[in-house]
Scaffold this active site. Structure first.
Site, mmCIF file in Angstrom:
data_model
loop_
_atom_site.group_PDB
_atom_site.id
_atom_site.type_symbol
_atom_site.label_atom_id
_atom_site.label_comp_id
_atom_site.label_asym_id
_atom_site.label_seq_id
_atom_site.Cartn_x
_atom_site.Cartn_y
_atom_site.Cartn_z
ATOM 1 C CG ASP A 1 -6.143 -40.688 -12.224
ATOM 2 O OD1 ASP A 1 -5.315 -39.883 -12.707
ATOM 3 O OD2 ASP A 1 -7.004 -41.258 -12.910
ATOM 4 C CG ASP B 1 -8.503 -38.071 -15.010
ATOM 5 O OD1 ASP B 1 -7.280 -37.976 -15.230
ATOM 6 O OD2 ASP B 1 -9.104 -39.158 -14.933
ATOM 7 N NE ARG C 1 -0.966 -42.050 -11.398
ATOM 8 C CZ ARG C 1 -1.846 -41.600 -12.276
ATOM 9 N NH1 ARG C 1 -2.695 -40.654 -11.937
ATOM 10 N NH2 ARG C 1 -1.899 -42.096 -13.491
ATOM 11 N NE ARG D 1 -4.323 -45.106 -11.559
ATOM 12 C CZ ARG D 1 -4.298 -44.904 -12.857
ATOM 13 N NH1 ARG D 1 -4.752 -43.801 -13.349
ATOM 14 N NH2 ARG D 1 -3.848 -45.802 -13.681
#
Length: 166
Positions: A101, A103, A87, A98
């Site tokens: 990712d 989160d 990343r 990307r």
């Protein structure tokens, strides 16, 4: 210091390389730590990019974990994991393609508001690529501070982009 288990939901996504394999490897990397235990992972979903649409489709998933870390410690581990899987954060193109990712979407029944971490995730309610996999593994999860379930948010979601279960 002993930290009690927290029920945490993480969102995973990417659109560069073999994203399904990358997510599976990232899940293994995270759960190789004693403080992080995988409870359940959703199916993979192919989703069209929302904001910066001139890029390949994304692959997304959501996973439920039991975590014995502080939110800040988990965030640091997540950033290290993203970096380990290639990343590159692009300050000029926030929604750039990307490899990975991750989160923090939800942290049990808690709300967190810090400079570098807001939970529930600021944009979860407007993202079908988060809500669809959450519905699969936590349909009746009550989102802290809202009085609403994931299904309620999905019913109200303004996002009409394509989200296909793989």
């Amino acid at each position: 210091m002993n930290v009690p288990d927290s029920q945490v939901y993480l969102g995973f996504g990417g659109n560069v390389g073999d994203v399904q394999k990358t997510i599976q490897r990232a899940l293994k990397a995270l759960t190789s730590r004693d403080e992080i235990s995988l409870i359940q992972v959703s199916s993979f979903y192919r989703t069209e990019p929302l904001y910066d649409t001139n890029q390949p489709d994304f692959i997304n998933a959501v996973a439920h974990f039991a975590v014995r870390l502080s939110p800040q410690a988990l965030l640091q581990i997540i950033h290290q994991t993203e970096k380990a899987f290639g990343r590159i954060r692009n300050s000029k193109r926030r929604y750039a393609p990307r490899t990975l990712d991750i989160d923090i979407l939800f942290w049990g029944d808690k709300t967190i508001c810090r400079k570098n971490l807001v939970v529930p995730h600021r944009e979860f309610a407007s993202r079908k690529f988060v809500l669809e996999p959450m519905r699969e593994i936590a349909l009746n999860y009550m989102v802290p501070g809202t009085g609403k379930t994931i299904q309620d948010f999905l019913n109200e979601c303004p996002d009409q982009s394509r989200v296909e279960k793989i």
